[in-house]
Design an enzyme around this catalytic site. Sequence first.
Site: not given
Length: 307
Positions: A52, A217-218, A222, A227-228
């Site tokens: 990171y 990545s909650p 993909g 983000v959904f």
Amino acid sequence: MRTIKLGTSELEVPVVAVGCMRINSLDQKAAERFIQTSLENGANFFDHADLYGAGECEEIFADAVQMNDDVRENLILQSKCGIRPDVGTFDFSKEHIVQSVEKILQRLKTDYLDVFLLHRPDALMEPEEVAEAFDILESSGKVRHFGVSNQNPMQMELLSKYLKQPIVANQLQLSITNTTMISSGINVNMENEAAVNRDGSVLDYCRLKDITIQPWSPFQYGFFEGVFLGNEKFPELNKRIDEVAAKYEVSNTTIAIAWLLRHPANMQPVIGTMNESRLLECIKASDVHLTREEWYSIYRSAGNILP
């Protein structure tokens, strides 16, 4: 915040981990405020990796938290190594693991890591070398607990054959829209795409072995495609999440994390936000217990099927 035991260890950790991959997007003052907000609300588990910011994120964190012995007592620090973009390889050699941890400790300004994970499987891994590295790090007091990231059951079995230390955690990609490890278990013996077992039943394996799954990545769909939440690509999902959020008088962010926490595997989602308000929304998920019907309705609204 509610806590769980990490794997088979006695280490009590908050159910939400704070990922520090993007902390280099904050200036010094903002980083200090963010970390302080985390600590004030029981989110004292911070996830790092030498990848990171090429180590910069660990340095920024240490400066922002004003690391010293008193501060360190209130922190649970986890970091990872194994991905080497500088040479285009993965590397689980003894030399690289030991040297990486030394550098991580220097950047974090601490003498030890609470948890150390191997980042991404190395095809050339020699488990005997990994075991030697872990023994060196444990005996020197530089690492207290060990785990992996993105590994399947047989990879963990191979490691465990040589390790003296238990694997306490496995970081895996999991969200409402990335549910392959859940869907394959629901669609056993079915002739559909959801039945394809891509990870060797890693969810069941981790539950059997008491290895804590740390979903990364909650909020992503993909592989880092976006983000959904609030995304027009997922109208039914967002409609259902918003309905459940209204019932509990919380945000859609809270419900997305509560959905993961509802699973009986006792997962510890790693959130990547650097926004204080969103951080608090994630933490609030610790107090929301979705019903079985709500959990399944959210699962189905994401396009997942029940046989």
